[in-house]
Scaffold this active site. Sequence first.
Site, PDB file in Angstrom:
ATOM      1  N   ARG B 132      -3.728  34.993  28.599  1.00 20.99           N
ATOM      2  CA  ARG B 132      -2.414  35.292  29.292  1.00 20.99           C
ATOM      3  C   ARG B 132      -1.656  33.931  29.301  1.00 20.99           C
ATOM      4  O   ARG B 132      -0.757  34.014  30.199  1.00 20.99           O
ATOM      5  CB  ARG B 132      -2.681  35.924  30.656  1.00 20.99           C
ATOM      6  CG  ARG B 132      -2.990  37.333  30.477  1.00 20.99           C
ATOM      7  CD  ARG B 132      -3.458  37.864  31.693  1.00 20.99           C
ATOM      8  NE  ARG B 132      -4.500  39.198  31.452  1.00 20.99           N
ATOM      9  CZ  ARG B 132      -5.820  38.861  31.239  1.00 20.99           C
ATOM     10  NH1 ARG B 132      -6.442  37.634  31.914  1.00 20.99           N
ATOM     11  NH2 ARG B 132      -6.659  39.758  30.800  1.00 20.99           N
ATOM     12  N   THR B 176      -9.678  34.346  30.143  1.00 21.52           N
ATOM     13  CA  THR B 176      -8.548  35.111  29.510  1.00 21.52           C
ATOM     14  C   THR B 176      -7.327  34.757  30.525  1.00 21.52           C
ATOM     15  O   THR B 176      -6.134  34.975  30.145  1.00 21.52           O
ATOM     16  CB  THR B 176      -8.801  36.500  29.745  1.00 21.52           C
ATOM     17  OG1 THR B 176      -8.923  37.000  30.971  1.00 21.52           O
ATOM     18  CG2 THR B 176      -9.808  37.217  28.890  1.00 21.52           C
ATOM     19  N   SER B 191     -13.431  35.529  33.962  1.00 19.50           N
ATOM     20  CA  SER B 191     -13.422  36.901  33.574  1.00 19.50           C
ATOM     21  C   SER B 191     -15.053  37.309  33.177  1.00 19.50           C
ATOM     22  O   SER B 191     -15.777  36.497  32.954  1.00 19.50           O
ATOM     23  CB  SER B 191     -12.621  37.355  32.315  1.00 19.50           C
ATOM     24  OG  SER B 191     -11.250  36.837  32.233  1.00 19.50           O
ATOM     25  N   GLY B 192     -15.012  38.679  33.289  1.00 20.39           N
ATOM     26  CA  GLY B 192     -16.530  39.162  33.024  1.00 20.39           C
ATOM     27  C   GLY B 192     -17.119  40.145  33.890  1.00 20.39           C
ATOM     28  O   GLY B 192     -18.523  40.082  34.030  1.00 20.39           O
ATOM     29  N   GLU B 194     -17.636  43.175  33.708  1.00 20.61           N
ATOM     30  CA  GLU B 194     -18.202  44.275  33.029  1.00 20.61           C
ATOM     31  C   GLU B 194     -19.414  43.624  32.450  1.00 20.61           C
ATOM     32  O   GLU B 194     -20.356  44.309  31.790  1.00 20.61           O
ATOM     33  CB  GLU B 194     -17.389  44.735  31.912  1.00 20.61           C
ATOM     34  CG  GLU B 194     -16.608  45.762  32.412  1.00 20.61           C
ATOM     35  CD  GLU B 194     -15.504  45.516  33.205  1.00 20.61           C
ATOM     36  OE1 GLU B 194     -14.736  44.462  33.049  1.00 20.61           O
ATOM     37  OE2 GLU B 194     -15.073  46.189  34.054  1.00 20.61           O
ATOM     38  N   TRP B 260      -9.347  37.274  37.403  1.00 16.53           N
ATOM     39  CA  TRP B 260      -8.646  36.882  35.917  1.00 16.53           C
ATOM     40  C   TRP B 260      -7.227  37.385  35.964  1.00 16.53           C
ATOM     41  O   TRP B 260      -6.423  37.523  34.847  1.00 16.53           O
ATOM     42  CB  TRP B 260      -9.325  37.936  34.879  1.00 16.53           C
ATOM     43  CG  TRP B 260      -9.392  39.515  35.165  1.00 16.53           C
ATOM     44  CD1 TRP B 260     -10.590  40.167  35.844  1.00 16.53           C
ATOM     45  CD2 TRP B 260      -8.485  40.214  34.688  1.00 16.53           C
ATOM     46  NE1 TRP B 260     -10.257  41.250  35.927  1.00 16.53           N
ATOM     47  CE2 TRP B 260      -8.988  41.705  35.132  1.00 16.53           C
ATOM     48  CE3 TRP B 260      -7.395  40.309  33.700  1.00 16.53           C
ATOM     49  CZ2 TRP B 260      -8.337  42.689  34.866  1.00 16.53           C
ATOM     50  CZ3 TRP B 260      -6.788  41.666  33.713  1.00 16.53           C
ATOM     51  CH2 TRP B 260      -7.248  42.590  34.032  1.00 16.53           C
ATOM     52  N   ASN B 278     -13.395  43.969  40.019  1.00 14.13           N
ATOM     53  CA  ASN B 278     -14.202  45.240  40.221  1.00 14.13           C
ATOM     54  C   ASN B 278     -15.650  44.666  40.411  1.00 14.13           C
ATOM     55  O   ASN B 278     -15.731  43.782  39.921  1.00 14.13           O
ATOM     56  CB  ASN B 278     -14.052  46.273  39.230  1.00 14.13           C
ATOM     57  CG  ASN B 278     -14.141  45.793  37.658  1.00 14.13           C
ATOM     58  OD1 ASN B 278     -13.486  45.118  37.205  1.00 14.13           O
ATOM     59  ND2 ASN B 278     -15.380  45.918  36.962  1.00 14.13           N
ATOM     60  N   ASP B 320     -13.577  51.785  39.114  1.00 14.35           N
ATOM     61  CA  ASP B 320     -13.143  50.215  38.431  1.00 14.35           C
ATOM     62  C   ASP B 320     -11.782  50.136  38.866  1.00 14.35           C
ATOM     63  O   ASP B 320     -10.900  49.729  37.997  1.00 14.35           O
ATOM     64  CB  ASP B 320     -13.286  50.743  36.834  1.00 14.35           C
ATOM     65  CG  ASP B 320     -12.856  49.266  36.175  1.00 14.35           C
ATOM     66  OD1 ASP B 320     -13.146  47.988  36.814  1.00 14.35           O
ATOM     67  OD2 ASP B 320     -12.305  49.246  34.960  1.00 14.35           O
ATOM     68  N   ASP B 322     -10.052  47.694  39.871  1.00 14.25           N
ATOM     69  CA  ASP B 322     -10.127  46.221  39.710  1.00 14.25           C
ATOM     70  C   ASP B 322      -8.902  45.574  40.566  1.00 14.25           C
ATOM     71  O   ASP B 322      -7.825  45.967  40.374  1.00 14.25           O
ATOM     72  CB  ASP B 322     -10.013  45.566  38.442  1.00 14.25           C
ATOM     73  CG  ASP B 322     -10.315  44.250  38.008  1.00 14.25           C
ATOM     74  OD1 ASP B 322      -9.855  43.415  39.009  1.00 14.25           O
ATOM     75  OD2 ASP B 322     -10.811  44.018  36.922  1.00 14.25           O
ATOM     76  N   TRP B 495       2.722  48.247  29.229  1.00 18.12           N
ATOM     77  CA  TRP B 495       1.544  47.337  29.370  1.00 18.12           C
ATOM     78  C   TRP B 495       2.160  45.761  29.072  1.00 18.12           C
ATOM     79  O   TRP B 495       1.694  44.778  28.572  1.00 18.12           O
ATOM     80  CB  TRP B 495       0.641  47.346  28.069  1.00 18.12           C
ATOM     81  CG  TRP B 495      -0.701  46.870  28.693  1.00 18.12           C
ATOM     82  CD1 TRP B 495      -1.198  45.621  28.707  1.00 18.12           C
ATOM     83  CD2 TRP B 495      -1.930  47.915  29.570  1.00 18.12           C
ATOM     84  NE1 TRP B 495      -2.370  45.544  29.299  1.00 18.12           N
ATOM     85  CE2 TRP B 495      -2.844  46.863  29.826  1.00 18.12           C
ATOM     86  CE3 TRP B 495      -2.136  49.001  29.637  1.00 18.12           C
ATOM     87  CZ2 TRP B 495      -4.344  47.230  30.375  1.00 18.12           C
ATOM     88  CZ3 TRP B 495      -3.311  49.405  30.177  1.00 18.12           C
ATOM     89  CH2 TRP B 495      -4.229  48.479  30.398  1.00 18.12           C
ATOM     90  N   TRP B 559      -6.757  46.314  26.532  1.00 14.75           N
ATOM     91  CA  TRP B 559      -7.554  47.540  26.849  1.00 14.75           C
ATOM     92  C   TRP B 559      -6.586  48.712  26.342  1.00 14.75           C
ATOM     93  O   TRP B 559      -7.191  49.677  25.905  1.00 14.75           O
ATOM     94  CB  TRP B 559      -7.684  47.604  28.279  1.00 14.75           C
ATOM     95  CG  TRP B 559      -8.791  48.545  28.737  1.00 14.75           C
ATOM     96  CD1 TRP B 559      -9.666  49.508  27.898  1.00 14.75           C
ATOM     97  CD2 TRP B 559      -9.220  49.115  29.983  1.00 14.75           C
ATOM     98  NE1 TRP B 559     -10.350  50.145  28.595  1.00 14.75           N
ATOM     99  CE2 TRP B 559     -10.113  49.980  29.899  1.00 14.75           C
ATOM    100  CE3 TRP B 559      -8.757  48.536  31.291  1.00 14.75           C
ATOM    101  CZ2 TRP B 559     -10.791  50.417  30.808  1.00 14.75           C
ATOM    102  CZ3 TRP B 559      -9.487  48.943  32.247  1.00 14.75           C
ATOM    103  CH2 TRP B 559     -10.440  50.089  32.426  1.00 14.75           C
TER     104      TRP B 559
END
Lengths: 175, 601
Positions: B132, B176, B191-192, B194, B260, B278, B320, B322, B495, B559
């Site tokens: 980003r 990110t 990040s991470g 998930e 993130w 999340n 989720d 987030d 987006w 995404w």
Amino acid sequence: MLKHKAISVGVAFLVCSLLYRNVWADGSGDPAAAKEANGEYYDKAGNPTYKVKPDGSVDWYTFSGYLRYNSNCIVCHGPDGSGSTYAPALKNSLKTLDYGHFLATVAQGRVNVSASTDYVMPSFGKNKNVACFMDDIYVYLRARANGAVGRGRPAKHDPKPPAWTKAEDSCMGPE
Amino acid sequence: MQKLFLTASLFALLGSTVVPASANEELQKLQKDPNQWVMQTGDYSNHRFSKLKQITTDNVGKLEVAWTFSTGVLRGHEGGPLIVGDVMYVHGPFPNPVFALDLNHQGKILWKYEPKQDPSVIPVMCCDTVNRGVAYADGKIFLNQADTTLVALDAKTGKVVWSVKNGDPNKGETGTSAPVVVKDKVLVGVSGAEFGVRGRLTAYDLETGKRAWIAYSTGPDSDMLVDPEKTTELGKPIGADSSLRTWEGDQWKIGGGSTWGWYSYDPQLNLIYYGTANLSTWNPVQRPGDNKWSMTIFARNPDTGMAKWVYQITPHDQWDYDGINEMILADQNIGGKDRKTLVHFDRNGFGYTLDRDTGELLVAQKYDPAVNWASKIDMDKDSKTYGRPLVDEKYAPGSKGEDVNYTGICPAALGSKDEQPASYSPETGLFYVPTNHVCMDYEPFRVSYTAGQPYVGATLSMFPPKGETDMGNFIAWDAKTGKIVWSDPERFSVWSGALSTAGGVVFYGTLEGYLKAVDAKTGKELYSFKTPSGIIGNVTTFEHKGKQYVAVLSGVGGWAGIGLAAGLTKPTEGLGAVGGYAALSNYTSLGGTLTVFMLPG
């Protein structure tokens, strides 16, 4: 003489496999279910396969494969095996990839990095959420490759076989 | 007199080399200059508003392309360029190239930096290899690489000044987000969520890269930099072990809560604001409790990292939703009272307005009418559930256990809005919000944790709300009352980060690749141009040699590129109906390009 025969066999094999691909578009050959054991279906050659009943109901493995695929594989390979901007569509890959190579790729991963692409697939051999459900995911994608199951969640499915639950418990370990 | 002069020059000397506050002052000064764009979010308040007004509602329709620049990378391009003086800094997704472009020569490359990174980090990035953007301060460009290396580059030469490792990709930790510089510190997240990481925000010394503090999202109070008595939620002290009490056993260690998103800063209150992500796993049955402090707004002191207040937006996440979306700082009159507010458009579909000094909840309303997982946020201060969402059990994937398919939940896991930042125009007093208009079915099941592997545990299908085909809206929002002022439907999720200007124009990009300009008052479309690829980047404006420019990165992915590129499906519909939701791939293709616009002449 011997050499000549070997070549003939080789050619015959090639023709044969080409034919298979033309007819079945399935890396493991004819996907028709020939045998069932504990709710899991197998083709003539003994590879796991799907079973879709006339009412559209799918076997449990196919359904479970749908769940596991769309949880663990979707982030790269896209919804329902449709591919994404950075990983191939597996509903196409399984038209040529056979069961053995599928297992090996998932277990070992695959790297294809060049100037124009950076495809990197990790090894899922130690990830129980994938490794314990290899057949499920394979069967689901095989059904997708053959057009037997459409996009999205299969509307109806067989119940969870007790043998599957037992296998899941022993593979996943204590909760 | 002599002595005074000496002291003054000594101060000047210190100011330029040693005194750390100088960078903050420099950055605060630079962000007020509308000719430049020195932070990803425009300014510390995250307004993404520009005072430039050469381009107006009257002439924006005449915009044309000034020049373009290819990053040479095919993946999703989030964030946007920085403009510092005569130089533009453009970044890309993995392998994270950074270019310094000379604005005096139509973007001639002054230098390029491209780190050597282990490609095994790629598959550990949950949703494409996005980045980003870079940050600027003190003559340095800061980049948070995919492999979590935070690197400081000399802004003039691109040479590495220092670099530090902020995480471990083998555990699923990746980089990110854009770093933010506050005072003498560089703030960077991880990040991470998930992958079962333990989220935290880390501050590094601007000059040396030495770690100053680290504030975890979960765990013991000392790890989270919270004070059981002084740190409050909704006006009350959070008490001891506020996180540990809300998890089963050691689950907080792999509980997610990554960081993130975008961070903001109020220099007067001396507080930084950000949201935590999340939880891992997505199967709520496997992690009972409120799971604090995931999905939480944090207000922290940037010098020490200590939290002044927290607010958990979505306790015990089951969707989720987030919480990392940006916190926009705006001074507004709420119910006849001037307030220093914080406005947050959460993934969960509610737009929140809080008092950013105290964390008091002022407004919480749905910014997409489709939202159904909760009826409302409880605003009754005497209620036991004050500040919590009133959840509809039917749409709560933990309510009937795992292996159940919970259907028709709105919004989808993408949220009513994801990371794409909104814009606030102090001139109209409105917030311009890029939104998703997507619902989902959610089926949780049992998962097991392996370090560095996805830790998800739910399968989702996503589709537009019942009876609709559009999957996005671009809206104007009144955060004083919590009402939509106007709404422009979009075929796909919007987006792209919005930009509003004093010219009365609001810009945003679409997934098909259109850069659009609309009237800030009415939402009427005034201009659109199709860039080479879908836009998930944020729109920027700047002035160079007396001329206003608008710039945006295109390059579809993220995404959005996963979920939408292959077309959304309704699970009960067959193949035939899928074509109804035209696939994004029919509109656009991959490729990172910066497009710079100007008025003719």
